[in-house]
Structures are given as C-alpha cells and as structure tokens.
Design a protein around this motif. Structure first.
Motif, short mmCIF file in Angstrom:
data_model
loop_
_atom_site.label_atom_id
_atom_site.label_comp_id
_atom_site.label_asym_id
_atom_site.label_seq_id
_atom_site.Cartn_x
_atom_site.Cartn_y
_atom_site.Cartn_z
N ARG A 111 0.84 -1.21 -0.07
CA ARG A 111 -0.04 0.29 0.02
C ARG A 111 0.70 1.06 -0.02
O ARG A 111 0.65 2.14 -0.74
N ILE A 112 1.99 1.40 0.62
CA ILE A 112 2.72 2.42 0.81
C ILE A 112 3.39 2.71 -0.63
O ILE A 112 3.64 3.61 -0.84
N MET A 113 3.98 1.45 -1.06
CA MET A 113 4.36 1.67 -2.50
C MET A 113 3.65 2.23 -3.54
O MET A 113 4.09 2.86 -4.50
N LYS A 114 2.34 2.13 -3.36
CA LYS A 114 1.23 2.50 -4.49
C LYS A 114 1.11 4.10 -4.12
O LYS A 114 0.47 4.83 -5.09
N ASP A 115 1.37 4.62 -2.85
CA ASP A 115 1.20 6.13 -2.45
C ASP A 115 1.92 6.94 -3.33
O ASP A 115 3.14 6.59 -3.36
N SER A 116 1.59 7.81 -4.01
CA SER A 116 2.33 8.78 -4.88
C SER A 116 3.10 9.69 -3.87
O SER A 116 4.04 10.26 -4.53
N ARG A 117 2.85 9.85 -2.60
CA ARG A 117 3.66 10.79 -1.76
C ARG A 117 4.93 9.84 -1.47
O ARG A 117 5.23 8.77 -1.53
N VAL A 118 6.15 10.56 -1.14
CA VAL A 118 7.36 10.36 -0.92
C VAL A 118 7.90 10.40 0.52
O VAL A 118 7.82 11.48 1.01
N GLY A 119 8.23 9.43 1.06
CA GLY A 119 8.53 9.57 2.66
C GLY A 119 10.18 9.55 2.70
O GLY A 119 10.61 10.00 1.68
N THR A 120 10.19 9.48 3.97
CA THR A 120 11.71 9.76 4.39
C THR A 120 12.77 8.66 3.58
O THR A 120 13.84 9.31 2.94
N TYR A 121 12.47 7.35 3.59
CA TYR A 121 13.23 6.62 2.91
C TYR A 121 13.20 6.71 1.33
O TYR A 121 14.56 6.59 0.97
N GLY A 122 12.23 7.21 0.81
CA GLY A 122 12.39 7.40 -0.48
C GLY A 122 13.01 8.39 -1.01
O GLY A 122 13.88 8.60 -1.83
N ALA A 123 13.18 9.79 -0.17
CA ALA A 123 13.71 10.93 -0.41
C ALA A 123 15.21 10.49 -0.42
O ALA A 123 16.12 11.08 -1.18
N LEU A 124 15.72 9.68 0.67
CA LEU A 124 17.14 9.49 0.75
C LEU A 124 17.59 8.54 -0.10
O LEU A 124 18.55 8.86 -0.60
N ALA A 125 16.73 7.58 -0.57
CA ALA A 125 17.02 6.69 -1.84
C ALA A 125 17.18 7.45 -3.10
O ALA A 125 18.38 7.28 -3.75
N LEU A 126 16.48 8.31 -3.42
CA LEU A 126 16.51 9.35 -4.61
C LEU A 126 17.71 10.05 -4.65
O LEU A 126 18.53 10.20 -5.71
N THR A 127 17.97 10.68 -3.52
CA THR A 127 18.94 11.60 -3.16
C THR A 127 20.25 10.69 -3.42
O THR A 127 21.33 11.27 -4.00
N GLY A 128 20.37 9.59 -2.76
CA GLY A 128 21.54 8.77 -2.76
C GLY A 128 21.86 8.39 -4.39
O GLY A 128 23.13 8.44 -4.86
N SER A 129 20.82 8.07 -5.14
CA SER A 129 21.16 7.53 -6.40
C SER A 129 21.67 8.82 -7.33
O SER A 129 22.37 8.45 -8.19
N LEU A 130 21.07 9.90 -7.12
CA LEU A 130 21.45 10.89 -8.28
C LEU A 130 22.68 11.44 -7.70
O LEU A 130 23.61 11.70 -8.39
N VAL A 131 23.02 11.79 -6.48
CA VAL A 131 24.15 12.12 -6.19
C VAL A 131 25.52 11.13 -6.23
O VAL A 131 26.33 11.59 -6.80
N LEU A 132 25.25 9.90 -6.18
CA LEU A 132 26.09 8.65 -6.52
C LEU A 132 26.60 8.91 -7.79
O LEU A 132 27.70 8.72 -8.51
N ARG A 133 25.55 8.79 -8.85
CA ARG A 133 25.82 8.57 -10.08
C ARG A 133 26.53 9.77 -10.57
O ARG A 133 27.29 9.61 -11.65
N ILE A 134 26.23 11.07 -10.27
CA ILE A 134 26.71 12.37 -10.87
C ILE A 134 28.09 12.08 -10.60
O ILE A 134 29.00 12.42 -11.06
N ALA A 135 28.12 11.72 -9.00
CA ALA A 135 29.73 11.73 -8.59
C ALA A 135 30.78 10.68 -9.38
O ALA A 135 31.81 10.87 -9.56
N LEU A 136 30.05 9.68 -9.54
CA LEU A 136 30.81 8.72 -10.06
C LEU A 136 31.15 8.71 -11.78
O LEU A 136 32.41 8.72 -12.12
#
Length: 263
Positions: A111-136
């Motif tokens: 149910r949480i995964m279908k929710d369009s809102r982004v929670g703390t874990y999602g925000a951290l995961a997205l930030t980490g993905s963008l930052v790491l790919r850019i840095a690499l």
C-alpha cells in the motif's frame, strides 16, 4: 533467439520497449496488432536502455570539450537521462525504499509503495542515487570523458538486462499491478535479456577497461539484484513494477562504481 521472444519482430519489439522505458513518442505501427504483452519484449530491454542512455552520455565528452567541469557535465548528463526516462526507475526506487525499509507487513508495504507521496526513505534513496551517479560519472569524466560515456551506456544496458531477469524470476506480489498487467516474461525471455545486457556491457566495457578489469563491474552488477531478489521473496513474496525500477537503479549505480574503481 531474441527474435523468437520479441513476437518474431525485434524491430517492433524495440520500438514498443523504447515507448515504455522512455518519454519518446510511441510509433503507431509498432502497436498495430493491438495490445501486446510487454513481457514478451523483455529481451530487448538492454538494447533500449543503451539507446536511451546514449544522448545523455554524449554530454560527458561534449561538455568537457566545451570547457565544463566534469561535475557540471555529469550533472547535466544524469538530469537529461532522468528527463528522458520520465524518472520511471527513480520512482520505483523511491517507492520501494518507502515500502521495504519501514518494516511493515506485506499488505502495508504494498500500500505504501502505491502511495504517490514520497517518504523519508524514498527521499534518501532518490538523493543517494542522483548524487552517487553524478559523482561517479564526474570521477570517470575527469580522467576519460569518453570512457565515462561508454560506462553509462553499458550500465544502462546491463541494468535493464538484470531487470528483465528479475521480472521473470519472481512471481508477482501485486496481482493486477503494472508489472503484472503488461505480462510477465518467460524464464527464457528473462535469460535472453540478461545475456544481451551483459554482452552489450562487456563489449562497451572493453573500451573502458581490460578484460580482467571487467570482472569487478560484472560482480558488482549482480550483487544488488541478487540481494534485492532475496529481500523481495521474504518481504513481499515476489516483485512489483516499483521493485523492478529499484533493481535497475541499484544495478546501474553498482556498475558505475565498478568502472570508477578500475579506470
């Protein structure tokens, strides 16, 4: 082999796959026979991934040649790739992180995964993905901009091959969801996608590193997908569209890390 799993028309399968995995406009004749199970086109996911990543990847050598700092060129590259895919896989990564890392029961996690809102874990995961790919990519572009571009295309191909494999390997955890509604690929189709993805990555990787140097990126590409498969079996009983997107993101980051370590 690929033609056999792509409705005997790999050209049409590729066009359908490009439509699904990117914001590119659909080509009407590719869908002329009506709705088509996307799972049957899964062997072409890696080729579509490589083609989608190619224009953003070219920004790395082009940007640095024009005098941009590697970090700026890498940022433009990753943001362009996100825009071209419509953040399809990033959305899956964020939803998966919110659903799995909250330690909720299976029904609540779905149910949480279908929710369009982004929670703390999602925000951290997205930030980490963008930052790491850019840095690499910036790290690679600072040494060899052309190699950075090839590494991104290779990672985009291999990660979508692993995505096709995971989709075929696990049963659906969300009957009627996106991944279920478009037709799960057969085991043979999943394997074909993985083989093609790894083959494309290896061919491009040889221009980035020598043969022994390809071992580390290959191993790193497998580890997050195998780990995620185990987590999904235990927590959800299978895969969803969101978790397939998460697998693509994790694999892409792992491959870029591997290339950065060997270049």
């Amino acid at each position: 082999m690929i033609a056999a799993y792509g409705a005997m028309r790999p050209d049409l399968a590729l066009l359908r796959t490009l439509t699904f995995l990117s914001r590119l406009p659909p080509v009407s004749f590719a869908f002329r026979d009506g709705p088509h199970p996307l799972g049957a086109d899964a062997p072409l996911f890696p080729l579509a991934g490589a083609l989608i990543a190619l224009p953003p990847a070219l920004l790395l050598p082009l940007g640095t040649a024009l005098g941009l700092a590697p970090l700026v060129a890498a940022t433009l590259c990753v943001l362009s790739l996100v825009a071209l895919t419509g953040a399809l896989h990033e959305d899956g990564l964020g939803d998966t992180a919110d659903g799995l890392f909250g330690h909720r029961a299976t029904a609540d996690a779905l149910r949480i995964m279908k929710d369009s809102r982004v929670g703390t874990y999602g925000a951290l995961a997205l930030t980490g993905s963008l930052v790491l790919r850019i840095a690499l990519l910036a790290d690679l572009a600072a040494v060899r901009p052309g190699a950075a571009a090839l590494a991104l295309v290779a990672a985009s191909a291999a990660s979508r091959g692993w995505m096709a494999w995971l989709w075929s390997r696990l049963a659906t955890a969300d009957p009627g969801g996106l991944a279920d509604s478009v037709g799960r690929p057969s085991a043979a189709a999943g394997r074909a996608g993985l083989v093609l993805g790894l083959a494309i990555a290896a061919a491009l990787g040889l221009a980035v590193a020598d043969v022994p140097g390809l071992v580390l990126p290959a191993l790193l590409s497998a580890l997050p997908v195998l780990w995620l498969a185990r987590v999904l079996r235990r927590r959800l009983g299978g895969q969803t569209g969101d978790t397939l997107g998460a697998a693509q993101q994790l694999c892409e980051m792992a491959l870029l890390l591997g290339f950065a370590l060997v270049v």
